[in-house]
Write a protein that holds these residues in place. Structure first.
Motif, short mmCIF file in Angstrom:
data_model
loop_
_atom_site.label_atom_id
_atom_site.label_comp_id
_atom_site.label_asym_id
_atom_site.label_seq_id
_atom_site.Cartn_x
_atom_site.Cartn_y
_atom_site.Cartn_z
N THR A 88 0.71 -1.44 -0.02
CA THR A 88 -0.06 -0.12 -0.15
C THR A 88 0.83 1.31 0.13
N LYS A 89 0.70 2.19 -0.67
CA LYS A 89 1.18 3.58 -0.93
C LYS A 89 0.42 4.74 -0.22
N TYR A 90 0.98 5.37 0.60
CA TYR A 90 0.62 6.31 1.51
C TYR A 90 1.05 7.82 1.10
N ILE A 91 0.11 8.80 0.87
CA ILE A 91 0.89 10.03 0.52
C ILE A 91 0.23 11.03 1.35
N LEU A 92 0.99 11.42 2.31
CA LEU A 92 0.95 12.64 3.43
C LEU A 92 0.37 13.81 2.54
N GLN A 93 -0.84 14.26 2.99
CA GLN A 93 -1.82 15.45 2.52
C GLN A 93 -1.37 16.67 3.41
N LYS A 94 -1.85 16.59 4.67
CA LYS A 94 -1.63 17.75 5.55
C LYS A 94 -1.53 17.42 7.04
N VAL A 95 -1.29 18.24 7.91
CA VAL A 95 -1.10 18.12 9.26
C VAL A 95 -2.59 18.46 9.84
N ILE A 96 -2.80 17.49 10.63
CA ILE A 96 -4.44 17.45 11.11
C ILE A 96 -4.07 17.50 13.03
N GLY A 97 -3.08 17.20 13.41
CA GLY A 97 -2.79 17.22 14.78
C GLY A 97 -1.58 16.94 15.30
N THR A 98 -1.33 16.95 16.50
CA THR A 98 -0.29 16.78 17.08
C THR A 98 -0.21 15.58 18.16
N CYS A 99 0.89 15.05 18.26
CA CYS A 99 1.05 14.18 19.71
C CYS A 99 2.45 14.15 20.29
N HIS A 120 5.35 15.17 17.79
CA HIS A 120 5.22 14.62 16.65
C HIS A 120 4.03 15.12 15.96
N PHE A 121 3.81 15.37 14.54
CA PHE A 121 2.87 15.80 13.77
C PHE A 121 1.98 14.44 13.49
N ILE A 122 0.54 14.78 13.43
CA ILE A 122 -0.28 13.88 12.93
C ILE A 122 -0.59 14.23 11.36
N TYR A 123 -0.93 13.11 10.71
CA TYR A 123 -1.25 13.51 9.18
C TYR A 123 -2.40 12.86 8.69
N LYS A 124 -3.32 13.51 7.77
CA LYS A 124 -4.26 12.90 6.83
C LYS A 124 -3.26 12.24 5.83
N ALA A 125 -3.65 11.24 5.38
CA ALA A 125 -3.07 10.58 4.04
C ALA A 125 -4.06 10.05 3.32
N CYS A 126 -3.72 10.01 1.98
CA CYS A 126 -4.43 9.16 0.80
C CYS A 126 -3.69 8.02 0.60
N TYR A 127 -4.43 6.92 0.50
CA TYR A 127 -3.72 5.60 0.33
C TYR A 127 -4.07 4.86 -1.05
N TYR A 128 -3.27 4.13 -1.56
CA TYR A 128 -3.60 3.43 -2.63
C TYR A 128 -3.19 1.91 -2.32
N GLU A 141 -7.40 0.02 -15.17
CA GLU A 141 -7.37 0.63 -16.49
C GLU A 141 -6.15 1.41 -16.83
N GLY A 142 -5.17 0.76 -15.93
CA GLY A 142 -3.76 1.48 -15.90
C GLY A 142 -3.64 2.56 -15.19
N ARG A 143 -4.75 3.27 -14.60
CA ARG A 143 -4.77 4.29 -13.81
C ARG A 143 -4.85 4.14 -12.20
N LEU A 144 -3.88 4.81 -11.63
CA LEU A 144 -3.88 4.60 -10.13
C LEU A 144 -4.96 5.45 -9.41
N LEU A 145 -5.89 4.81 -9.00
CA LEU A 145 -7.02 5.59 -8.20
C LEU A 145 -6.91 5.68 -6.71
N PRO A 146 -7.25 6.50 -6.10
CA PRO A 146 -7.17 6.54 -4.41
C PRO A 146 -8.03 5.48 -3.85
N THR A 147 -7.83 4.83 -2.79
CA THR A 147 -8.66 3.94 -2.08
C THR A 147 -9.48 4.52 -1.22
N GLY A 148 -8.81 5.52 -0.40
CA GLY A 148 -9.34 6.14 0.71
C GLY A 148 -8.32 6.98 1.46
#
Length: 398
Positions: free
Chosen positions: A26-37, A40-48, A55-62
């Motif tokens: 699975t590939k995760y792309i970090l999109q934005k910082v949404i918090g801290t702990c 450390h920063f906590i991130y919203k990520a789109c994953y594939y 059909e040859g195109r990589l579409l985000p899963t969620g």
């Protein structure tokens, strides 16, 4: 990566960084910082996932939440809870160890799109809206923890998270963070891009400085320490040399569970009820919190505004014991003169008073709370969605 306290390297990559889970592919792309702990920063990520290619195109899963954790007692507790409580209102990890970093690793949590209740209160508070709906969902999670003989230790509005799923059928879910799944939610975390002093250093993110202004107040992220139940606070946090009676240390995340109990969790439920009712708890020291609770118990009702009660408390402190006696009589007169003039229901006021009972043996259990009419007749999550998340005129106190 930035340096935190004690020269600890904090996890703060720049959005756009890609993480690849070599086990699942699975590939995760970090999109934005949404918090801290911690630092450390906590991130919203789109994953594939591997199956995301159509059909040859990589579409985000969620979407998912990426959090850095270090092995320890909190992680152990989360793993054990996840093994025994799979279907509950507790947040669990979706994927373990998607990336190694320093002495820990990154994990994937469910993405909670609306953030925590504390974050929602800070951005769109309207007179303690929909406390019963949100708190009931969190109590269902706490019930599962207590039923499996686990103590939460850090129950608060900051650890209750809300997610809105628009597809395939729109619905809202409210879940309770526990142990290693807890983080401070801020969907608009103020960050700035910086570079190290040496040439060639990689850029990293850091928090913008905040200037809150006004007198210093206690950090809500440490609420479970400074607002802990009396039997916990005075055994673990109280420092007799500290004139403000604030916690001398933080131990709610330590391995020592002594003095914590189901009933100390119930006390924190009462504190969370106050925060949800008023939108914030601007408390400067422990004695101020205790004075506030004493006045609520004395009058047997909640004031419309917390600031009024704090002002009365400070006046009593200035003028001594005679003023306290006068304050007691004043509270009683208010109770007679404005029997139901305030905005909070009698059921909610009794709920707060019972949870904040000084005697831990007299505090109700989670099961007892859930049987109260205040929760039994609460509206459903659809109502929360319509009247809170996406309403132009949000409903007060439902």
């Amino acid at each position: 990566m930035a340096t935190g306290a004690g020269n600890m390297i904090a996890y703060r990559p720049i959005p756009g960084n890609i993480i690849i889970d070599t086990v699942a592919g699975t590939k995760y792309i970090l999109q934005k910082v949404i918090g801290t702990c911690d630092f450390h920063f906590i991130y919203k990520a789109c994953y594939y996932t591997v199956a995301s290619t159509i059909e040859g195109r990589l579409l985000p899963t969620g979407y998912t939440t990426v959090k850095y954790i270090r092995p320890g007692y909190e992680v152990y507790k989360s793993k054990r809870a996840q093994q025994s409580m799979r279907n509950s209102n507790i947040i669990h990890f979706e994927r373990w160890r998607i990336q190694d970093f320093r002495h820990g690793y990154c994990v994937a949590l469910p993405y909670m799109s609306e953030g925590s209740l504390r974050y929602i209160l800070s951005t769109r508070f309207h007179n303690g809206y929909c406390i019963a709906i949100a708190l009931k969902q969190a109590l269902l999670g706490l019930f599962d923890l207590h039923f499996s003989d686990r103590v939460h230790k850090r129950f608060s509005a900051g650890n209750i998270y809300v997610n809105f799923k628009p597809r395939p059928v729109s619905n809202v879910e409210i879940k309770l963070g526990y142990a290693a799944t807890i983080y401070e939610s801020d969907l608009e975390t103020p960050v700035v891009l910086e570079r190290g002093p040496e040439p060639g250093n990689q850029p990293y993110l850091s928090l913008k400085g905040k200037n809150p202004g006004g007198p210093p107040i206690l950090d809500l992220s440490l609420l479970s320490d400074w607002a802990a139940a009396p039997e916990v606070f005075y055994s673990k946090y109280y420092d007799s040399d500290n004139e403000n009676r604030n916690p001398a240390k933080s131990s709610s995340r330590s391995e020592d569970d002594d003095d914590y109990s189901f009933k100390s969790d119930i006390w924190l439920v009462g504190i969370a009820e106050l925060e949800l009712a008023y939108g914030n708890l601007r408390i400067s020291h422990r004695e101020e919190l205790e004075g506030l609770i004493r006045k609520i118990k004395r009058s047997r009702r909640l004031p419309d505004k917390l600031e009024h009660l704090l002002e009365e408390y400070h006046e009593e402190e200035k003028k001594g014991k005679m003023k306290k006696v006068a304050g007691y009589l004043k509270d009683k007169m208010k109770l007679v003169q404005s029997k139901r003039s305030n905005k909070f229901s009698k059921e909610f006021e009794e709920l707060v008073l019972d949870c904040l009972c000084s005697s831990e043996s007299k505090r109700p259990s989670v099961a007892d709370l859930l049987q109260r009419p205040f929760f039994r007749y609460a509206k459903n999550l659809k109502w929360f969605q319509r009247r809170v998340l996406y309403a132009k005129n949000r409903m007060p106190y439902c």
